[in-house]
Design a protein around this motif. Structure first.
Motif, mmCIF file in Angstrom:
data_model
loop_
_atom_site.group_PDB
_atom_site.id
_atom_site.type_symbol
_atom_site.label_atom_id
_atom_site.label_comp_id
_atom_site.label_asym_id
_atom_site.label_seq_id
_atom_site.Cartn_x
_atom_site.Cartn_y
_atom_site.Cartn_z
ATOM 1 N N UNK A 227 0.830 -1.200 0.000
ATOM 2 C CA UNK A 227 0.000 0.000 0.000
ATOM 3 C C UNK A 227 0.863 1.247 0.000
ATOM 4 N N UNK A 228 0.362 2.290 -0.670
ATOM 5 C CA UNK A 228 1.068 3.561 -0.753
ATOM 6 C C UNK A 228 0.035 4.686 -0.739
ATOM 7 N N UNK A 229 0.049 5.514 0.297
ATOM 8 C CA UNK A 229 -0.795 6.709 0.302
ATOM 9 C C UNK A 229 -0.069 7.777 -0.498
ATOM 10 N N UNK A 230 -0.663 8.208 -1.609
ATOM 11 C CA UNK A 230 0.041 9.120 -2.509
ATOM 12 C C UNK A 230 -0.941 9.886 -3.370
ATOM 13 N N UNK A 231 -0.566 11.103 -3.793
ATOM 14 C CA UNK A 231 -1.455 11.889 -4.665
ATOM 15 C C UNK A 231 -1.590 11.287 -6.051
ATOM 16 N N UNK A 232 -2.479 11.888 -6.837
ATOM 17 C CA UNK A 232 -2.726 11.407 -8.200
ATOM 18 C C UNK A 232 -1.475 11.424 -9.055
ATOM 19 N N UNK A 233 -0.524 12.344 -8.740
ATOM 20 C CA UNK A 233 0.641 12.442 -9.614
ATOM 21 C C UNK A 233 1.633 11.299 -9.424
ATOM 22 N N UNK A 234 1.281 10.318 -8.581
ATOM 23 C CA UNK A 234 2.085 9.100 -8.507
ATOM 24 C C UNK A 234 1.890 8.221 -9.734
ATOM 25 N N UNK A 235 0.774 8.397 -10.444
ATOM 26 C CA UNK A 235 0.418 7.465 -11.516
ATOM 27 C C UNK A 235 1.487 7.332 -12.602
ATOM 28 N N UNK A 236 2.066 8.420 -13.140
ATOM 29 C CA UNK A 236 3.082 8.228 -14.185
ATOM 30 C C UNK A 236 4.282 7.423 -13.697
ATOM 31 N N UNK A 237 4.673 7.597 -12.449
ATOM 32 C CA UNK A 237 5.799 6.836 -11.908
ATOM 33 C C UNK A 237 5.424 5.367 -11.764
ATOM 34 N N UNK A 238 4.199 5.121 -11.281
ATOM 35 C CA UNK A 238 3.720 3.746 -11.158
ATOM 36 C C UNK A 238 3.771 3.042 -12.511
ATOM 37 N N UNK A 239 3.249 3.706 -13.545
ATOM 38 C CA UNK A 239 3.160 3.053 -14.849
ATOM 39 C C UNK A 239 4.508 2.990 -15.549
ATOM 40 N N UNK A 240 5.396 3.927 -15.246
ATOM 41 C CA UNK A 240 6.732 3.881 -15.837
ATOM 42 C C UNK A 240 7.496 2.658 -15.348
ATOM 43 N N UNK A 241 7.383 2.366 -14.057
ATOM 44 C CA UNK A 241 8.179 1.281 -13.480
ATOM 45 C C UNK A 241 7.398 -0.003 -13.241
ATOM 46 N N UNK A 242 6.070 0.080 -13.267
ATOM 47 C CA UNK A 242 5.286 -1.127 -13.027
ATOM 48 C C UNK A 242 4.476 -1.587 -14.217
ATOM 49 N N UNK A 243 4.182 -0.659 -15.131
ATOM 50 C CA UNK A 243 3.393 -0.997 -16.307
ATOM 51 C C UNK A 243 1.956 -0.516 -16.189
ATOM 52 N N UNK A 244 1.339 -0.277 -17.318
ATOM 53 C CA UNK A 244 -0.045 0.182 -17.349
ATOM 54 C C UNK A 244 -0.971 -0.948 -16.929
ATOM 55 N N UNK A 245 -1.996 -0.617 -16.160
ATOM 56 C CA UNK A 245 -2.965 -1.610 -15.720
ATOM 57 C C UNK A 245 -2.604 -2.307 -14.431
ATOM 58 N N UNK A 246 -1.450 -1.982 -13.852
ATOM 59 C CA UNK A 246 -1.019 -2.664 -12.632
ATOM 60 C C UNK A 246 -1.667 -2.086 -11.380
ATOM 61 N N UNK A 247 -2.112 -0.827 -11.443
ATOM 62 C CA UNK A 247 -2.488 -0.094 -10.235
ATOM 63 C C UNK A 247 -3.997 0.049 -10.076
ATOM 64 N N UNK A 248 -4.391 0.234 -8.819
ATOM 65 C CA UNK A 248 -5.745 0.637 -8.443
ATOM 66 C C UNK A 248 -5.602 1.513 -7.207
ATOM 67 N N UNK A 249 -6.687 2.166 -6.829
ATOM 68 C CA UNK A 249 -6.626 2.995 -5.633
ATOM 69 C C UNK A 249 -7.982 3.033 -4.950
ATOM 70 N N UNK A 250 -7.986 3.396 -3.658
ATOM 71 C CA UNK A 250 -9.214 3.704 -2.943
ATOM 72 C C UNK A 250 -8.997 4.992 -2.162
ATOM 73 N N UNK A 251 -10.096 5.591 -1.718
ATOM 74 C CA UNK A 251 -10.015 6.826 -0.947
ATOM 75 C C UNK A 251 -9.493 6.552 0.458
ATOM 76 N N UNK A 252 -8.757 7.490 1.012
ATOM 77 C CA UNK A 252 -8.317 7.401 2.390
ATOM 78 C C UNK A 252 -9.559 7.192 3.259
ATOM 79 N N UNK A 253 -9.516 6.251 4.201
ATOM 80 C CA UNK A 253 -10.752 5.875 4.912
ATOM 81 C C UNK A 253 -11.303 6.968 5.815
ATOM 82 N N UNK A 254 -12.613 6.921 5.983
ATOM 83 C CA UNK A 254 -13.314 7.840 6.868
ATOM 84 C C UNK A 254 -13.189 7.365 8.316
ATOM 85 N N UNK A 255 -13.593 8.235 9.242
ATOM 86 C CA UNK A 255 -13.602 7.877 10.658
ATOM 87 C C UNK A 255 -15.009 8.072 11.200
ATOM 88 N N UNK A 256 -15.590 6.994 11.690
ATOM 89 C CA UNK A 256 -16.933 7.079 12.263
ATOM 90 C C UNK A 256 -17.948 7.619 11.270
#
Length: 410
Positions: free
Chosen positions: A247-276
């Motif tokens: 897991x990696x908490x990161x802004x949207x601009x992580x995506x180009x780095x993810x795809x550069x080194x991991x490949x397109x289609x490798x990633x998914x994301x969810x929102x930072x969880x709520x509290x109560x």
């Protein structure tokens, strides 16, 4: 926003249009380096071709605040693209800014952020915006947690580039906004100077304790020590290249780095969880283009051109940048499916809150080894590489923040 803002003040060779040599170049200071800077230079090429006006772009990195506050008027740029909203309202910088005129209408949420309280003058225009409440993982391998209090990544499963202070401040901002949205909002009511008294309330300590506990459980001491030497870029690799974390908490601009080194289609994301019963946190950031007074009308023309909405079907260097991911604007819908949801959040969600550390000035102002970033780095060190109990470390961190906030208000 850059992946690393450690670059020293260094001039980048200007690109000049033939026939304009007699004209002094418009000087533009930015924080980016590497691929982002190269992308920006392509955008500037189109401006020079249209207006036959030479432009000199240089990266000031973290030194952009010192550059804009500096006593030497001759080194102040004509235009600055700044990553921290607090700089816009700094008592030294603000009088040097030329308010925006003759440009386009900005969306209300974003317009208010660059408008001094009680004024109608917009001090800058948004060039790039960022979603800072995303948690990235390899596609198909994670389920979003039901609640922040119950969220505990397995030990060794979390990647954090703790050498970059902004990474830790993004964590804190999401936890604080999820746990105590009234405190987060109270720190910066509709007045640019904020209300530092909110730092002293008990819920700040409680949010810091929640964060410190999550960090403590997610890292062994050796992993904590390693995280303290790791920059953001390396933490992306840990999840998507080396697969030593999940897991990696990161802004949207992580995506180009993810795809550069991991490949397109490798990633998914969810929102930072709520509290109560609180809404899920939505921390946003961005880079503001500002015309300085010394730049005259040419500076305003450049900022208005740079930040303008692109027409439907218009293709240029900026729309190409948006199309490749890692660049969101208030006016465009990205083509990448992983960014359409975050883009819609940034332009339409009701509970958006601007990045807290990027609004701070004075002793709490961010920067590696300074202000809130320093306090959070020490907290992370104490509970991961050290043996301090989370509640004890959180109380110490809150005391440091309160002390720095008090010094800033004097």
């Amino acid at each position: 926003m850059s992946l690393s803002r450690r670059a020293l003040l260094a001039a980048v060779p200007a690109v000049a249009v033939a026939g304009c040599a007699a004209q002094s170049p418009l000087r533009v200071a930015v924080v980016w380096s590497g691929a982002e800077l190269r992308r920006f230079l392509r955008v500037v090429d189109a401006y020079m071709a249209r207006y036959q006006r030479p432009v000199s772009v240089y990266s000031a990195g973290d030194n952009i605040s010192a550059l804009l506050r500096g006593p030497a008027q001759d080194v102040i740029p004509d235009v600055a693209v700044i990553p921290r909203l607090g700089l816009l309202f700094d008592p030294v910088v603000r009088p040097r800014v030329r308010p925006m005129t003759g440009g386009h209408a900005q969306p209300e949420f974003w317009r208010r952020l660059v408008t001094p309280y009680g004024s109608r003058e917009e001090l800058g225009a948004w060039f790039k915006i960022a979603h800072k409440s995303l948690v990235w993982h390899r596609a198909g391998e994670q389920e979003p947690p039901a609640d922040l209090a119950a969220w505990q990544p397995p030990r060794g499963g979390l990647a954090i580039g703790a050498a970059d202070g902004w990474v830790l401040s993004d964590w804190f901002e999401n936890v604080l906004l999820a746990y105590a949205p009234e405190v987060y909002g109270g720190l910066f009511p509709p007045a640019e100077q904020g209300n530092p008294a909110w730092w002293g309330v008990a819920k700040v300590t409680e949010a810091l304790t929640l964060l410190a506990t999550l960090w403590r459980e997610a890292f062994t001491r050796d992993q904590g020590r390693r995280a303290l030497t790791m920059q953001f870029h390396d933490s992306v690799l840990d999840v998507f290249t080396y697969r030593t974390a999940d897991l990696l908490a990161a802004p949207d601009f992580a995506l180009p780095v993810i795809e550069l080194y991991g490949g397109r289609g490798i990633a998914a994301h969810f929102r930072f969880p709520a509290h109560g019963d609180n809404p899920a946190p939505l921390v946003v950031g961005g880079d503001v283009a500002v015309a300085m007074k010394r730049g005259g009308q040419d500076a305003l023309t450049f900022v208005n051109w740079l930040t303008r909405p692109r027409a439907l079907g218009e293709h240029d260097a900026l729309t190409e940048w948006v199309g490749e991911g890692g660049f969101l604007t208030p006016y465009s819908v990205p083509s990448h499916p992983l960014l359409r949801g975050p883009s819609a959040d940034l332009t339409g969600a009701a509970n958006r809150h601007y990045d807290l550390s990027d609004r701070l000035i004075g002793r709490l102002e961010g920067g590696d080894g300074r202000g809130l970033w320093r306090v959070l780095t020490e907290l992370f060190t104490d509970v991961t590489a050290g043996t301090t109990a989370p509640a004890t470390a959180a109380q110490a961190a809150r005391d440091k923040i309160v002390a720095d906030a008090g010094e800033s208000g004097r």
